[in-house]
Scaffold this motif. Structure first.
Motif, short mmCIF file in Angstrom:
data_model
loop_
_atom_site.label_atom_id
_atom_site.label_comp_id
_atom_site.label_asym_id
_atom_site.label_seq_id
_atom_site.Cartn_x
_atom_site.Cartn_y
_atom_site.Cartn_z
N TYR A 131 0.82 -1.22 0.00
CA TYR A 131 0.00 0.00 0.00
C TYR A 131 0.85 1.26 0.00
CZ TYR A 131 -4.16 -2.65 0.00
OH TYR A 131 -5.14 -3.49 -0.42
N GLU A 132 2.03 1.16 0.57
CA GLU A 132 2.93 2.29 0.53
C GLU A 132 3.29 2.59 -0.93
OE1 GLU A 132 6.15 4.88 0.54
OE2 GLU A 132 6.44 2.80 -0.09
N ALA A 133 3.53 1.53 -1.70
CA ALA A 133 3.85 1.69 -3.13
C ALA A 133 2.65 2.24 -3.90
CB ALA A 133 4.30 0.36 -3.72
N LEU A 134 1.47 1.72 -3.62
CA LEU A 134 0.25 2.16 -4.30
C LEU A 134 -0.07 3.62 -3.99
CD1 LEU A 134 -2.27 -0.78 -3.81
CD2 LEU A 134 -1.81 0.31 -6.01
N GLU A 135 0.04 3.99 -2.72
CA GLU A 135 -0.45 5.30 -2.30
C GLU A 135 0.58 6.41 -2.41
OE1 GLU A 135 -2.75 4.72 1.33
OE2 GLU A 135 -3.96 3.19 0.32
N ALA A 136 1.86 6.03 -2.42
CA ALA A 136 2.90 7.04 -2.62
C ALA A 136 2.78 7.62 -4.03
CB ALA A 136 4.29 6.44 -2.41
N LEU B 283 -3.51 1.13 8.20
CA LEU B 283 -2.53 0.05 8.38
C LEU B 283 -1.55 0.43 9.48
CD1 LEU B 283 -1.51 -1.14 4.79
CD2 LEU B 283 -2.30 -2.59 6.65
N GLU B 284 -1.14 1.70 9.50
CA GLU B 284 -0.16 2.14 10.48
C GLU B 284 -0.74 2.10 11.90
OE1 GLU B 284 1.58 5.73 8.86
OE2 GLU B 284 2.65 4.57 7.34
N ARG B 285 -2.01 2.42 12.02
CA ARG B 285 -2.66 2.31 13.34
C ARG B 285 -2.74 0.85 13.78
NH1 ARG B 285 -7.84 6.09 14.56
NH2 ARG B 285 -7.75 4.86 16.48
N VAL C 218 -3.70 0.81 -12.66
CA VAL C 218 -5.13 0.55 -12.46
C VAL C 218 -5.37 -0.93 -12.16
CG1 VAL C 218 -7.41 0.52 -13.60
CG2 VAL C 218 -5.91 2.53 -13.84
N ALA C 219 -4.64 -1.80 -12.86
CA ALA C 219 -4.79 -3.25 -12.63
C ALA C 219 -4.48 -3.59 -11.17
CB ALA C 219 -3.86 -4.02 -13.57
N HIS C 220 -3.40 -3.03 -10.64
CA HIS C 220 -3.03 -3.30 -9.25
C HIS C 220 -4.01 -2.65 -8.27
CE1 HIS C 220 0.71 -5.49 -9.85
NE2 HIS C 220 0.87 -4.73 -10.91
N HIS C 221 -4.45 -1.47 -8.63
CA HIS C 221 -5.42 -0.73 -7.82
C HIS C 221 -6.70 -1.56 -7.67
CE1 HIS C 221 -8.12 2.62 -6.71
NE2 HIS C 221 -7.04 3.30 -6.38
N TYR C 222 -7.19 -2.04 -8.79
CA TYR C 222 -8.41 -2.84 -8.82
C TYR C 222 -8.27 -4.11 -7.99
CZ TYR C 222 -11.51 -6.47 -10.72
OH TYR C 222 -12.38 -7.51 -10.85
N THR C 223 -7.20 -4.87 -8.21
CA THR C 223 -7.08 -6.15 -7.51
C THR C 223 -6.98 -5.95 -6.00
OG1 THR C 223 -4.71 -6.16 -7.97
CG2 THR C 223 -6.06 -7.51 -9.38
N ARG C 224 -6.33 -4.87 -5.57
CA ARG C 224 -6.18 -4.64 -4.13
C ARG C 224 -7.45 -4.07 -3.51
NH1 ARG C 224 -2.78 -7.56 -1.75
NH2 ARG C 224 -4.54 -7.17 -0.38
#
Length: 215
Positions: free
Chosen positions: A49-54, A79-81, A120-126
């Motif tokens: 998620y760090e990779a996706l959201e950064a 996630l951090e919480r 988008v492909a990774h965004h969708y699957t996650r």
């Protein structure tokens, strides 16, 4: 002809089932593994998620990926919480990615930098997976390890900004159907979805090796 969202869902169905029925996930959800295994899994999610959201801000104006970048989906703070709850305030110091996780996060980063359709492909699957199957994990985790309902430890699975998940998923699929891509590009996106599931399954496999059930 099938819509693109249907195409993407059916094409990745096999991999989806494989990821969901991995031994590690079955053992975890079956209550056969301790909370440490759950915490380790949560740590691996952090890297993905760090990779996706950064990359999200940089892609917000992109004609292909931009429409999918939605603040209400963002998971990193939750996630951090959860990690602070699971591992204590010094959780960052002990955070390590399995080689399979590093490969997954690297691929997400590569797509984010060079190929919006792949992102988008990774965004969708996650994210769509978390909105759906993630709720089963949350429920099991609350019952198995006694986390407060929708509280610390399972916040990753709680989308507070999405009051109607079914409507949100419908809207997301409409975005997929309207994606600015020709047929060839759509095929590439579908292939990347399959790759995303395979990368995810590899992480489960590695976790399974780290937490084998004593026979």
């Amino acid at each position: 002809m099938d819509s693109f969202s249907t195409l993407i869902r059916t094409a990745s169905h096999e991999q989806h089932v494989e990821a969901e029925t991995s031994t590690f996930m079955s053992d975890l959800l079956g209550g056969r593994l301790g909370v440490d295994a759950y915490a380790r899994y949560t740590e691996q999610l952090w890297f993905v998620y760090e990779a996706l959201e950064a990359a999200a801000d940089g892609l917000a104006a992109d004609p292909v990926a931009g429409p999918f970048v939605r603040p209400e989906l963002m998971r990193l703070a939750s996630l951090e919480r959860d990690l602070a709850h699971l591992r204590g305030p010094g959780w960052r110091a002990g955070l390590t990615a399995l080689p399979a996780t590093r490969a997954y996060a690297d691929r997400v980063r590569e797509c984010a930098e060079t190929w919006p359709g792949g992102y988008v492909a990774h965004h969708y699957t996650r994210y769509l997976g978390d909105l759906s199957g993630g709720q089963i994990i949350r429920d099991r985790a609350e019952r198995t390890w006694g986390f407060a309902k929708k509280g610390d430890g399972v916040r990753f699975y709680v989308f507070e900004g999405i009051t109607n998940p079914a409507a949100f998923k419908r809207e997301y699929r409409e975005l997929l159907d309207g994606i600015r891509a020709d047929d060839l590009e759509k095929q590439r996106v579908v292939a990347e979805c399959k790759r995303a599931f395979a990368l995810n399954t590899a992480v489960f496999r590695a976790l399974g090796e780290e937490f084998p059930l004593s026979a």
